[in-house]
Design an enzyme around this catalytic site. Structure first.
Site, PDB file in Angstrom:
ATOM      1  N   GLY C  47     -23.638   9.535   5.765  1.00 60.82           N
ATOM      2  CA  GLY C  47     -23.003   8.709   6.790  1.00 60.82           C
ATOM      3  C   GLY C  47     -21.947   9.466   7.580  1.00 60.82           C
ATOM      4  CB  ILE C  72     -18.335   8.253  -1.373  1.00 65.10           C
ATOM      5  CG1 ILE C  72     -19.346   8.378  -2.515  1.00 65.10           C
ATOM      6  CG2 ILE C  72     -18.013   9.611  -0.753  1.00 65.10           C
ATOM      7  CD1 ILE C  72     -18.912   9.189  -3.689  1.00 65.10           C
ATOM      8  N   GLY C  73     -16.428   6.178   0.058  1.00 68.70           N
ATOM      9  CA  GLY C  73     -15.594   5.843   1.211  1.00 68.70           C
ATOM     10  C   GLY C  73     -15.921   6.662   2.436  1.00 68.70           C
ATOM     11  CB  CYS C 131     -20.620   1.259   4.094  1.00 64.23           C
ATOM     12  SG  CYS C 131     -19.774   2.269   2.851  1.00 64.23           S
ATOM     13  CG  ASN C 193     -25.658   0.379   1.917  1.00 62.27           C
ATOM     14  OD1 ASN C 193     -25.273   0.962   0.914  1.00 62.27           O
ATOM     15  ND2 ASN C 193     -25.291   0.723   3.131  1.00 62.27           N
ATOM     16  N   GLY C 266     -32.726   7.780  -3.457  1.00 63.64           N
ATOM     17  CA  GLY C 266     -31.278   7.901  -3.424  1.00 63.64           C
ATOM     18  C   GLY C 266     -30.719   8.452  -4.715  1.00 63.64           C
TER      19      GLY C 266
END
Ligand SMILES: Cc1cc2nc3c(=O)[nH]c(=O)nc-3n(C[C@H](O)[C@H](O)[C@H](O)COP(=O)(O)OP(=O)(O)OC[C@H]3O[C@@H](n4cnc5c(N)ncnc54)[C@H](O)[C@@H]3O)c2cc1C
Ligand SMILES: Cc1cc2nc3c(=O)[nH]c(=O)nc-3n(C[C@H](O)[C@H](O)[C@H](O)COP(=O)(O)OP(=O)(O)OC[C@H]3O[C@@H](n4cnc5c(N)ncnc54)[C@H](O)[C@@H]3O)c2cc1C
Ligand SMILES: Cc1cc2nc3c(=O)[nH]c(=O)nc-3n(C[C@H](O)[C@H](O)[C@H](O)COP(=O)(O)O)c2cc1C
Ligand SMILES: Cc1cc2nc3c(=O)[nH]c(=O)nc-3n(C[C@H](O)[C@H](O)[C@H](O)COP(=O)(O)O)c2cc1C
Ligand code: FES
Ligand code: FES
Lengths: 305, 287, 305, 287
Positions: C47, C72-73, C131, C193, C266
């Site tokens: 991202g 993770i942010g 997210c 997601n 993933g």
């Protein structure tokens, strides 16, 4: 040891915080052949409806990674038969009996609550507005805060028994639903019901479950359940029965620290029929080792540490 | 407060043996005196295959045989998927977590009845315990019989069917005195060329008299046995398989269709607690 | 063998249906040290945001039963640095590059889309409106069908590249969101997601993750993901990239049979860095063994069998 | 199209040994020639502990030692939780899935530098490989030196600290000629009574001269070493631990705080790919 394990779930006095998740423990007699039911803080029995239900076609379950899908479809003998045949067995135990109810309409729920109010030997009602495995009602009520509140208002009027509302995780905001049902007169909340899921058999190229979709439970969903308890604890001041993937005391303590006053063991019973008792013993051990005198000290502690 | 007679055991038991008598199949023996003591033919165990949560659920495996005096319990299993594969890795001396005995079990025949036992593939596994019990009973009674009566009654017909022959001779070798084994394979590699029901049918046509049939095997075989037995008025029982969650009647996942009271539809019963054994004529095979 | 594996995702031509899930495969170079990236049908990179982001405090991950939580942010070097430093490496491969974008505002998304449109070497844009690990934007956009549509309308106007919308499972109706973004001009959908989850460390009595909540991924969520693909396939006629717990070809085939045109690997990359290649090889084998000439025959077949 | 020099291997390797030299710790040896050939001290492996998805993630374990000629790779690990417990059950002859070599590894000292290597608890594991390489280099060079020079330079100080003594004598016994071992335990059961940093500090105060420090161990120990070394102007490196997902730099989970350009704040780097080894003075320990 001088440790206090007793908790109060919206008026239901439990001698310890460990109970069973509806639909995973039958009406108690089955596991009563393996463990002493008197050890439990309470028993939550299989979902009950006004009329008997046959349930869904098979296969009704499928194993998934660290979890399982079920689409039992609320098979049950109906509330009258439950009161006549299953309830007397449980009266021999020193154990609050919580009856899980489900209906197609708001009136069904209210009628059930009224019938159980008069039955005797019922300590509380758990309102299942979150079952993903039936066509009408169920999840439909649970996914809309307004409809959920409508069900609870009617149940509230029909009974003086403590009303626990079982919440669905299949919503954008579980907090929104929790707040509405709290306003509608719920005495306690239980969460989470199963996540809507499915599996496909690549050999037959068809969904595995007879009902196509089913509810995901077991350790796989635990992080979602702990999160739900954490969020709702912050927003609503009602006692919570936490559940979703609890297999041992460490798992149960996660829920308690996130804000659950009591915990329910579900799928883990199938894997380890002694799970409820082991969860209880493990909580006692943790409290003794950590000098905790009252389980209440641990409830929601993760918000304060 | 657990009723001792109804008690189900859930414990780790020591593995005494876990060998591969036929490729892809295992014979596992446990030292499990409590279970062995109370077990009945047709009952099963619910076995935990891993300490992990993946695979999560237990696996139902029939009680293949018991040796009560030594406290031994046998399972005979086919390596079908992940759970049973994990079982093959268990070694002698290790322990496995077993829940049992579960299910209702077979109703034994009345004295003097002529019995046919029909196993399809690995479905034969639980029938050995049944055959052992019936033969023990016959041999016990046999002491009081004349020679003639003896020949007629000290016998039991065990029909074993399989897709191909590899499994059968080995199964045969496990058997005790007085059991007449009839084998059938789909490919004709061993015994009769065709289904085991075809073979039984042939014997019945040839005037073999049978009072009672017990069967366990794949669903189509059980259905054929059911039809054949109903047509000829033979009583008996079938042992069914369904996917199981709890194994004790609590989760309602192992639903089987059983004819309803009027016989024009079905109601669900549960393989783990109402079954896995059901009477011939009782199971609903749809229309 | 005469088997056709090529698929088209809203205009992006992939030589096979196997791609990577954003954020689990870096910018490609890392796994390029273990597998041949040219085997992939496409690569979806980490991202990207307008400005560089530091991401969240540690711990950023926690293992859960058959899954993991991450927070993770959206740590990333920013879109300019991505174009300058990471993209050139991927140009050496014969591989469509799909860039996952995230923003705090609708304008951020539109700007990112515009910048990437002009970058060269970008085959498509995956819009992350789902997210759970950032304060602003992210899940906020993804959980409301109207806001989601608003983002997509703006992205649509800013680029002529194919636009894939990444959907969140943390909603009451994923179909409602899918329908809205389809109407707003999306060329394809990707799902799912992560599920919003959390874990508590009972020793420290604190949430495990530095960010408290995180996103649940891995095999544990697969049943939820397959269900999402199944539901959306029935309602919306856009190609779907399915993901969520895919570890092997059998898992991937579940998604394809449920309605996914392509699949993304993933979390499984962390466990088995060869997972993408093994998924591809397994799909080829399945097709050969079952006499399937074109992967398109399998897409959504579970709805028809 | 994989750059051969940058290649990371991911394969099942045969276990040659998995013994318990000290209670609760294992020494595992793999036959993994490709990894052994290219590995550098300070690098690590990412090990799959089960075939199941629970536990799901790999576990990072340092390369403890290599024997390149025999293609052998050693890991020395503490049984810390579920993953490492599962590793203890693996037997000689079985295979395990290993990804490696990973991480940057230590920068070797310049010729003639006096080196102190400091390990806290199981953190000592990767330092053996480092010590082996430094000593090999010293011994190689040693051939050209006079006796005097030899005594001064053919030495390396290895400081080993632990909470209590059980681990230390065993670690000590692994070592090669020319390594001077100094032990410290928190409870004083073996060697110096106190922290290993306290012991090092004492030696430095007593005029021991050190040009370079390498350290691996618990975070508080590393922080103390960092401060001590900065204060005395000693160069060196620290090996950090962080929870890892991928191990290769793709997932950004193993973030470590590293001082930013101006030194008044931090930026995140990644233990698995930028590290696990970072220079002394580089790590941000907050205010
Ligand atoms: C009452 C009963 C008695 C049985 N006795 C025996 C026996 O003595 N010997 C023997 O080899 N097998 C027996 N089976 C079948 C055995 O349970 C399955 O082969 C086994 O569960 C397969 O598990 P797996 O993980 O290896 O396969 P997988 O296919 O990976 O299993 C996936 C899931 O499906 C379930 N499942 C798969 N096949 C069956 C099946 N046939 N019946 C029920 N559930 C199934 C598994 O339990 C598991 O939950 C019996 C089944 C039942 C219901
Ligand atoms: C680069 C590096 C090298 C290492 N080298 C060694 C070594 O040579 N010998 C040794 O004994 N240990 C070493 N460790 C620590 C080792 O990784 C952990 O002890 C191990 O992951 C614990 O796993 P578990 O399942 O037994 O414990 P659990 O506590 O059950 O693990 C739960 C999760 O936390 C993670 N975790 C737990 N402790 C640590 C830790 N200290 N560091 C990173 N992640 C952790 C696990 O990987 C897992 O994801 C190293 C760690 C790193 C980062
Ligand atoms: C087989 C099965 C049947 C269930 N039946 C019911 C039910 O009748 N009523 C209800 O409210 N929840 C029902 N549930 C949901 C559980 O009570 C529980 O909310 C859920 O399984 C999560 O907990 P667990 O992960 O510990 O199983 C059922 C779950 C399972 C697995
Ligand atoms: C460590 C990690 C980082 C992720 N980062 C992103 C991201 O940057 N953008 C995004 O759209 N999804 C991100 N995801 C979600 C994945 O792309 C994917 O949707 C999800 O993990 C489900 O697939 P899986 O179960 O196969 O991992 C991330 C997932 C993980 C585990
Ligand atoms: S397996 Fe649970 S009721 Fe039969
Ligand atoms: S562990 Fe994935 S980036 Fe370091």
């Amino acid at each position: 040891m001088g440790i206090n394990l007793a908790v109060n779930i919206g008026g239901i006095k439990m001698k310890n915080p460990v109970t069973t998740a509806s639909g995973t423990f039958g009406f108690g007699s089955e596991y009563g052949r393996i463990i002493d039911l008197n050890r439990l803080g309470a028993i939550v029995v299989k979902g009950t409806t006004l009329l008997p239900r046959e349930g869904n076609p098979t296969p009704r379950i499928a194993e998934t990674p660290s979890g399982m899908l079920n689409a039992i479809g609320l098979q049950n003998p109906g509330v009258d038969s439950f009161i006549r045949e299953a309830l007397p067995f449980l009266r021999d135990y020193d154990l609050p009996v919580i009856v899980n109810i489900a209906g197609d309409t708001v009136e069904d729920y209210a009628k059930l609550a009224g019938i159980l109010d008069r039955a005797g030997g019922v300590a509380g009602i758990e309102v299942n507005i979150s079952c993903p495995n039936v066509k009408k009602g169920g999840l439909q009520f649970g996914s809309d805060p307004e409809s959920a509140a409508e069900v609870i208002r009617n149940v509230r009027q029909a009974t003086s028994l403590p009303v626990i509302v079982k919440l669905s995780p299949n919503v954008t905001s579980i907090v929104a639903v929790a707040e509405k049902v709290a306003g509608a007169g719920a005495d306690a909340l239980s969460m989470i019901n199963t996540l809507l899921g499915m599996a496909i058999d690549i050999k037959s190229r068809r969904p595995v479950l007879g009902n196509i979709m089913g509810g995901l439970s077991g350790p796989a969903v635990r992080p979602v359940a702990v999160r739900a308890v954490w969020q709702v604890y912050q927003a609503v001041k009602l006692p919570i029965i936490g559940m979703g993937g609890i297999t041992c005391a460490a798992d149960a303590l996660e829920f308690i620290m996130a804000g659950a006053t009591a915990v329910a063991v579900g799928t883990a019973n199938f894997v380890n029929p002694r799970a409820t008792v082991e969860v209880l013993e493990g909580i006692e051990r943790f409290m003794a080792e950590n000098g905790i005198k009252d389980i209440a000290e641990l409830v929601g502690i993760a918000h304060r540490c | 407060m657990i009723h001792p007679e109804k008690r189900i055991h859930c414990k780790k038991y020591r593995i005494v043996q876990n060998e591969e008598p036929v490729p892809g199949h295992r014979l596992m023996c446990l030292h499990a005196p409590e279970i062995a003591a109370g077990a009945k033919p047709g009952q099963f165990l619910h076995v935990r295959c891993a300490d992990s949560t993946d695979p999560l659920l237990r696996r139902p495996i029939s009680i293949h045989r018991v040796r009560r005096d030594e406290g031994l319990l046998f399972m005979f299993y086919r390596v079908a998927g992940r759970g049973t594969s994990l079982l093959t890795a268990k070694r002698e001396g290790e322990e496995i977590d077993v829940l049992g005995p579960l299910g209702n079990g077979f109703e034994l025949p009345s004295p003097g009845e002529r019995v046919a036992v029909v196993g399809g593939g690995i479905g034969a596994a639980p029938l050995f315990f049944l055959v052992d019990e019936i033969m023990a009973e016959i041999h016990k009674r046999g002491a009081d019989l004349t020679d003639e009566q003896d020949t007629a009654r000290q016998a039991l017909d065990f029909y074993l069917g399989a897709a191909t022959g590899s499994l059968l001779p080995s199964l045969n070798s496990f058997l005790v005195r007085g059991v007449r084994v009839h084998m059938a394979t789909d490919d004709g590699s061993v015994g009769y060329h065709g289904t085991v029901t075809g073979l039984l049918q042939q014997h019945l046509d040839e005037q073999t008299h049978i009072d009672r049939i017990y069967a366990c095997g794949p669903a189509p075989m059980l259905r054929a046995i059911d039809e054949l037995a109903i047509r000829r008025g033979i009583r008996g029982q079938l042992s069914l398989e369904e996917r199981m969650g709890c194994g004790v009647g609590a989760c309602l996942s192992c639903a089987c269709k059983i004819k309803n009271f009027s016989g024009d539809g079905f109601t669900y019963k549960h393989a783990c607690s109402d079954g896995p054994v059901f009477n011939i004529g009782e199971v609903w095979y749809g229309h």
